[in-house]
Design an enzyme around this catalytic site. Structure first.
Site, mmCIF file in Angstrom:
data_model
loop_
_atom_site.group_PDB
_atom_site.id
_atom_site.type_symbol
_atom_site.label_atom_id
_atom_site.label_comp_id
_atom_site.label_asym_id
_atom_site.label_seq_id
_atom_site.Cartn_x
_atom_site.Cartn_y
_atom_site.Cartn_z
ATOM 1 N N ALA A 179 69.063 94.848 36.623
ATOM 2 C CA ALA A 179 70.455 94.406 36.673
ATOM 3 C C ALA A 179 71.306 95.581 37.119
ATOM 4 O O ALA A 179 70.966 96.726 36.842
ATOM 5 C CB ALA A 179 70.887 93.932 35.298
ATOM 6 N N THR A 180 72.394 95.273 37.805
ATOM 7 C CA THR A 180 73.146 96.392 38.382
ATOM 8 C C THR A 180 74.551 96.572 37.825
ATOM 9 O O THR A 180 74.684 96.813 36.647
ATOM 10 C CB THR A 180 73.124 96.316 39.910
ATOM 11 O OG1 THR A 180 73.410 94.976 40.286
ATOM 12 C CG2 THR A 180 71.769 96.699 40.442
ATOM 13 N N THR A 181 75.596 96.422 38.644
ATOM 14 C CA THR A 181 76.882 97.048 38.316
ATOM 15 C C THR A 181 77.747 96.286 37.310
ATOM 16 O O THR A 181 77.923 95.074 37.437
ATOM 17 C CB THR A 181 77.682 97.235 39.624
ATOM 18 O OG1 THR A 181 76.803 97.778 40.589
ATOM 19 C CG2 THR A 181 78.854 98.156 39.425
ATOM 20 N N ALA A 193 72.177 96.985 45.907
ATOM 21 C CA ALA A 193 71.731 96.308 44.684
ATOM 22 C C ALA A 193 72.854 95.579 43.971
ATOM 23 O O ALA A 193 72.632 94.940 42.956
ATOM 24 C CB ALA A 193 71.094 97.318 43.738
#
Lengths: 282, 279
Positions: free
Chosen positions: B53-55, B232
């Site tokens: 999972a990213t930002t 991403a």
């Protein structure tokens, strides 16, 4: 050597029952009843910190009379049972029936195996999506379970039978919150007055909470402070059986200052299965 | 049969032992196998075996806090999911977002939610906001072993402090490191692969005391900037109508913006970028 007297098992059980019943009858009473918007708990309780009514899970509430340390122990065990089940499976898999079963086994084992039984009587209630799905279980000190879902009323504690009679006489499952509270307070006050006179119970003597059918997520709400006084004063101003102004009262109750906090946020949803209806709720 | 259930049907002794209000502590006694961080891992690095999972961005406003997260999860160079949700309400007044190994993060966040609710029910009162942050730090610390093998997860925690003297400064943000360090952040913070760009965007636009609506807009702009520079991080998906998850925590409690509300803000940001791609 000291002489061992024989006591028959019947005698031992009878003595334990009597002991437990006496202990329970000393305390103030609690009533639980269904109403159109959910399940209402009303306890006669002078303390604002030591609760007789509590939240167990999203749609499950708990009420008890008797010795505080004993039912507090059961309450915490019930919360652990519910949270563990909800965490291992899903929030929807936590049911009042399973909890009532666990309580019954526990109370039954304590009653037969230990020399002193628990002096408690407890209620486990679950609010359903529709009124006919509401579940009310009453459990006694010996582990007996009474399913009161059909009658929709439970009275526990001292003089429970007299209170129960008043409750059942006027209870309807489609009552408004205000009518239900009015009936609960009247039934609690119907006993214990001087010379058989009914007593008047003030907001400060009551612990009131609901399982609100219309909420998503955690439905348990305490009704305290201004909201409770409002519901009780309206009771004096209006005639018996009048169902007016029920909606504002319900709304007020929901927004009341409370310890439990607004639990209707999406926090109450398991992240695995997000409930779209909870998304936009304030 | 699930752990912690006695065959006789009665509640096991560990359930009736008084003493703890912590669900994690209870689990460690009743069902330790359900706790993350207790499972043995094979030797060697395990990164890139599961989605990441990213930002996530969070910022404080005059009314409380705003937290937003994009919807992308990646696995190496592939997009594992375009509609994953990484921002959740931890309880009625606080929010948590996760970056890193998605599976571990979601499990940790679920446990954290139950932990807070469990404490509240047993004690009849909520933990303080700092207490919640410290609880979360402990959970991250327990994941250190897995983190060093590539299954790291970093949360971002923000909430409305109901005990704050000044309600205009009741919004608080806490960031964490994999060793369990907890740091209170001033104004705004971001985590995840796109955080560098999101923070740079917020640094230029954020002002102390912004309104809640402005805060939502700022968070959305920052996510757009992150998606602009970081592969991403996913931007607003106009074709599939997938938009970032935006949540707020104010005196009224925690709340998720409806899909329509989030879509409206995202579309406005995209419209602005049509004229000026740099924002």
């Amino acid at each position: 050597m000291a002489m061992q007297f024989y006591a028959s098992p019947e005698q031992i059980m009878r003595d334990r029952s009597e002991y437990a019943r006496k202990g329970i009858a000393r305390g103030r009473s609690v009533v639980v009843l269904t109403y159109e918007g959910g399940v209402l708990f009303v306890a006669e309780n002078l303390s604002t910190a030591l609760h007789k009514v509590s939240e167990i899970y999203d749609r499950i509430g708990f009420a008890a009379v008797g010795r505080f340390n004993e039912f507090e122990n059961l309450r915490a065990a019930g919360i652990r049972h519910a949270d563990l089940r909800g965490y291992s499976y899903d929030r929807r898999d936590v049911t009042a029936r399973a909890l009532a079963n666990a309580y019954a086994q526990t109370l039954g084992a304590i009653f037969t195996e230990q020399s002193k039984p628990f002096e408690v009587e407890i209620c486990v209630a679950e609010v359903g999506a529709r009124p006919e799905r509401d579940e009310l279980y009453r459990l006694t000190y010996d582990g007996s379970v009474y399913d009161e879902s059909d009658t929709g009323t439970i009275a526990m504690g001292g003089q429970a039978e007299a209170i129960s009679e008043v409750l059942r006489g006027s209870h309807r499952p489609d009552m408004s919150l205000q009518d239900a509270l009015r009936l609960a307070v009247r039934s609690l006050g119907s006993v214990g007055g001087e010379g058989g006179q009914p007593r008047r119970l003030e907001a400060g003597q009551l612990e009131v909470a609901v399982l609100d059918r219309r909420r998503t997520g955690r439905t348990f709400r305490r009704i305290t402070g201004a909201a409770l006084t409002g519901l009780l004063t309206a009771q004096e101003g209006e005639g018996e059986g009048e169902a007016a102004a029920e909606e504002p009262a319900t709304g007020e109750a929901a927004g009341a200052p409370e310890v439990a906090g607004p639990g209707s946020s999406p926090a109450d949803k398991s992240p695995g299965g997000v409930d779209p209806t909870a998304g936009g709720e304030a | 049969m699930a752990a912690g259930f006695d065959p006789s049907g009665r509640l096991p002794a560990v359930f009736t032992t008084p003493g703890t209000s912590s669900f994690t502590e209870f689990l460690s006694l009743a069902a330790p196998d359900l706790l993350p961080g207790r499972r043995p891992l094979p030797v060697g690095a395990s990164a890139d075996v599961s989605p990441h999972a990213t930002t996530i961005v969070a910022l404080t406003t005059a009314d409380g806090v705003v937290m937003a997260g994009d919807r992308r999860a990646t696995m190496g160079n592939l997009i594992a999911s375009r509609d994953i949700e990484k921002v959740f309400a931890a309880d009625a007044y606080s929010l948590v977002g996760i970056a890193g190994t998605a599976g571990v993060g979601i499990e940790l966040m679920r446990l954290f939610q139950v932990e807070l609710e469990h404490y509240e029910k047993i004690e009849g009162a909520m933990l303080s906001l700092h207490g919640k942050a410290n609880r979360l730090a402990t959970m991250i610390r327990n994941n250190l072993g897995a983190a060093l093998q590539g299954l790291a997860v970093i949360p971002l925690f923000a909430g409305f402090d109901v005990d704050a003297e000044d309600p205009a400064h009741a919004g608080r943000i806490f960031s964490f490191d994999i060793a369990g360090g907890v740091y209170e952040e001033k104004g705004f913070d971001a985590i995840g692969s796109g955080s560098l760009f999101a923070k740079s965007a917020l640094k230029k636009r954020y002002r102390d005391g912004v309104s809640l609506d402005e805060g939502v807009r700022l968070a959305m702009e920052a996510l757009y900037d992150a998606a602009d520079e970081d592969t991403a991080t996913g931007g607003p998906d106009l074709t599939r109508r997938i938009f970032p998850v935006v949540m707020t925590a104010t005196a009224e409690g925690s709340r998720r913006l409806t899909d329509d509300e989030a879509a409206a803000v995202a579309e406005e940001v995209v419209r602005g970028r049509m004229e000026n791609p740099g924002g």
